[in-house]
Design a protein around this motif. Sequence first.
Motif: not given
Length: 373
Positions: A58-59, A67-68, A73-75, A83-84
């Motif tokens: 992620c980072l 987004a994070y 984590h809701a991203a 989301a994907g």
Amino acid sequence: MSATEADFYEVLGVARDADGATIKSAYRKLAMQHHPDRNQGCKENEAKFKAVSAAYDCLKDPQKRAAYDRFGHAAFQNGGPGAGGHGAADFGDIGDIFETIFGSAFGGGGRAQPRRGADLRYDMQIDLEDAFHGKSTEIEIEVSQNCDTCHGSGATPGTHARTCNLCNGRGQVRAKQGFFVVERPCPNCHGSGEVITSPCRDCGGEGRVDRPQKLAVEIPPGVDTGTRIRLSGKGEAGPRGAPPGDLYIFVHVKPHTIFQREGTTLATRVPISFTKAALGGSIDIPNIDGEEVTIEIPAGIQSGKQLRQRGAGMPVLQGRGRGDLVIEIAVETPTKLTKEQRALLEQFRETETGDECPESRGFFDKLKDAFGG
């Protein structure tokens, strides 16, 4: 954020404003420490390895990280901005229609192509003499290169990447945005369609490692500050065997103690005696190429006068010929005279009529006219 979802920054042990290099370094250290191959059968280390990998996944991506940072984590949950997942599966027919009509403009097109390595920059300082003659030199840089253990695949020798179970090897996932469905690179495999389940222990699954590399560099004659030399394929290795980037060498020419440079023109200031300025003559000065240049001094030359020697300047980069050498004359007044020299100058002064120095005479005539003298 739920209690079971650890903060990605805390997982990697970095600050929230950490740069990409710090995050990458922390990930590699923790990945090596908790790698399953080094901790056979240890579920705790296996879980930590997965958490570290997820945090780095992620980072390391600027868009995912942004987004994070905003949504946590809701991203990455269904319907979230990052989301994907499979939340848009019911709209598959609409997605197929848009892909058929618009193709890749709406995210279609299958797996992402292998991402080439990053281009790198190296700043090199050289002397003006090196810029004139050219130079063969060698540099040493630390750069990501293909891992020798896995040969760039990122997988432990003897193993292979498996088909991603999130996108089923397509490299793309569909996500709902209002009434539309768009395709994005799969967050699990990053668009490659494959996932490495047993990462190489030496490169952590990246397929590349940082190590020093020596490179031969040819500096052509005529380079100047700002000249860019490209070494194709000598940049950072691409992930998992992707093509490498390029290395760009930016040249900086150091200031010279004698010559100033303007393009292909060299300039310098040369002091001459007042007798040579009055009577004329010639002077020999060493040039940047090591050869002496003979400059003819016309009688009566004044300070500030510039003399140009054609073809005695810098060579034309990747061309023919040379620029010019410009000599600025500085007439030097003697400060230490012998009795004989002073007597000769006194005799000269007694014979002056004012016509010898018309500029001085004209100046004082103008003063007299201005003040009514």
